[in-house]
Design an enzyme around this catalytic site. Structure first.
Site, mmCIF file in Angstrom:
data_model
loop_
_atom_site.group_PDB
_atom_site.id
_atom_site.type_symbol
_atom_site.label_atom_id
_atom_site.label_comp_id
_atom_site.label_asym_id
_atom_site.label_seq_id
_atom_site.Cartn_x
_atom_site.Cartn_y
_atom_site.Cartn_z
ATOM 1 N N ASP A 149 -11.277 -3.400 -2.020
ATOM 2 C CA ASP A 149 -10.566 -3.097 -0.765
ATOM 3 C C ASP A 149 -11.227 -3.763 0.452
ATOM 4 O O ASP A 149 -10.753 -4.800 0.913
ATOM 5 C CB ASP A 149 -10.466 -1.575 -0.576
ATOM 6 N N ASP A 150 -12.265 -3.163 0.984
ATOM 7 C CA ASP A 150 -12.990 -3.691 2.152
ATOM 8 C C ASP A 150 -14.475 -3.453 1.880
ATOM 9 O O ASP A 150 -15.073 -2.521 2.446
ATOM 10 C CB ASP A 150 -12.575 -2.924 3.428
ATOM 11 N N HIS A 184 0.860 -1.185 0.000
ATOM 12 C CA HIS A 184 0.000 0.000 0.000
ATOM 13 C C HIS A 184 0.899 1.240 0.000
ATOM 14 O O HIS A 184 1.749 1.394 0.886
ATOM 15 C CB HIS A 184 -0.864 0.052 1.254
ATOM 16 N N GLU A 203 -1.966 5.932 -1.072
ATOM 17 C CA GLU A 203 -3.397 6.034 -0.745
ATOM 18 C C GLU A 203 -3.571 7.345 0.045
ATOM 19 O O GLU A 203 -4.489 8.112 -0.218
ATOM 20 C CB GLU A 203 -3.855 4.829 0.096
HETATM 21 N N1 HPA Z 1 -5.938 0.492 3.624
HETATM 22 C C1 HPA Z 1 -4.873 0.214 4.377
HETATM 23 N N2 HPA Z 1 -4.856 -0.770 5.234
HETATM 24 C C2 HPA Z 1 -5.928 -1.532 5.366
HETATM 25 C C3 HPA Z 1 -7.056 -1.303 4.625
HETATM 26 C C4 HPA Z 1 -7.070 -0.229 3.703
HETATM 27 O O1 HPA Z 1 -8.065 0.027 3.015
HETATM 28 N N3 HPA Z 1 -7.959 -2.248 4.965
HETATM 29 C C5 HPA Z 1 -7.388 -3.026 5.893
HETATM 30 N N4 HPA Z 1 -6.152 -2.603 6.140
HETATM 31 ZN ZN ZN Z 2 -6.198 -1.964 0.897
#
Ligand code: HPA
Ligand code: ZN
Length: 343
Positions: free
Chosen positions: A288-289, A207, A210
């Protein structure tokens, strides 16, 4: 191909095709896919009071990204053993398959599976793989796992995750990555873990971009040697970086609905995915979630089609980008490619 901007664009003309299209998803946090009803049910079974993480109408309740991460960890507290993860994988994959996903890579965190103890991790993983095999048989969806360290747990804890990943690398665990709070520490603090994972034959993603800007994306590529970036969208303001990413064939795991919901992008129209694509970057689409961000793969495709007037061919291209960048072996890639073609 993009429609003539002046021509009328009727989403309902292509919506049935988009819904029916088999989809490839590369960026899904397994626990973040847990339907709130599933977590509430486990809390009830275990007599754990989790009322404060739910809204009155039963969704997850959180104020901002930092609070999201703590609600996420609270939800994980009722995933207490391999049996819970077996049930979680079945629930998440059934949901993904119902939106057309035929291949999914999910982030798996040894931190939430026996606190990074290797023998516990092996037991959780056996349950996850058993559920994945059954979901492939029953729901027609193939799962691969990317072991993920959690940035805000720090580099020492990440090493334990990396060791779990390295010890279980194979046909199912095919990648290593990093999630969590991007404002904590630096990508380079995790070099040891990413090196260990690479030496075990794992493919790498992190990641970046973001929340932080272009320098974070550069750092993930330069310091960790990743071939994919989780999000990366805040790198889009740096034209040289965008050119470099396109040139190097780095894939961006874009999650537009997540970005809009969390305020990374003001609106979908402001999201840089279309601009990045026009510059030749390998962009892909993921959720993502999904229950946290009130999205799913059909919603992502339909919202992108409406906003950018993308036709069905663009979505075929996005699926092809995702499959080309998937961390699976070649026989699996060939099998999924046939599923995309024959649909
Ligand atoms: N971003 C970063 N870390 C995370 C995320 C996310 O959307 N979901 C779970 N851990
Ligand atoms: Zn993520």
């Amino acid at each position: 191909m993009t429609h003539d901007p002046d021509a009328p664009f009727e989403i309902e003309e292509i919506a049935p095709q988009l819904r029916a299209m088999p989809k490839v998803e590369l960026h899904l946090h397994l626990e973040g896919g847990a339907p709130p009803t599933f977590i509430r049910g486990l809390a009830r079974e275990k007599n754990v009071d989790l009322r404060e993480i739910f809204t009155e109408d039963g969704g997850y309740a959180y104020r901002d990204f930092e609070h999201f991460l703590s609600v996420y960890e609270a939800a994980c507290s009722v995933l207490t053993g391999p049996e819970e993860f077996y049930r979680l994988v079945r629930a998440v994959l059934a949901e993904s398959a119902s939106h057309g996903v035929v291949y999914s890579e999910t982030f798996l965190s040894p931190d939430f599976c026996g606190k990074c103890d290797l023998s516990a991790w092996r037991e959780y993983l056996a349950a996850i793989e058993e559920a994945a095999t059954e979901a492939e048989r029953d729901d027609g969806i193939t799962l691969r796992g990317i072991v993920t360290c959690i940035r805000h747990f720090g580099p020492d804890q990440a090493k334990k995750s990396a060791m779990c990943a390295a010890e279980t690398a194979g046909d199912f665990i095919t990648g290593f990555g990093m999630a969590g709070a991007e404002d904590m520490g630096e990508q380079k603090d995790f070099v040891w873990s990413f090196d260990a994972a690479r030496e075990a034959g794992l493919r790498l993603t992190s990641h970046a971009g973001e929340w932080r800007g272009p320098e974070e994306v550069r750092a993930a590529i330069r310091d960790l040697g990743v071939e994919r970036i989780g999000h990366g969208v805040r790198g889009s303001t740096d034209a040289q970086l965008v050119e470099d990413i396109a040139e190097a064939g780095i894939t961006l795991e874009c999650c537009p609905g997540s970005n809009v919901f969390l305020g990374v992008s003001g609106s979908l129209a402001d999201h840089p995915i279309a601009q990045l694509r026009s510059k030749g970057v390998n962009v892909t689409v993921s959720t993502d979630d999904p229950p946290f961000f009130h999205t799913d793969m059909n919603a992502e495709f339909l919202n992108l089609a409406k906003t950018f007037r993308w036709d069905v061919d663009v979505f075929r291209e996005l699926n092809q980008n995702a499959l080309a960048a998937a961390f699976c072996d070649e026989p699996t890639r060939t099998r999924i490619a046939k599923e995309l073609e024959t649909a």
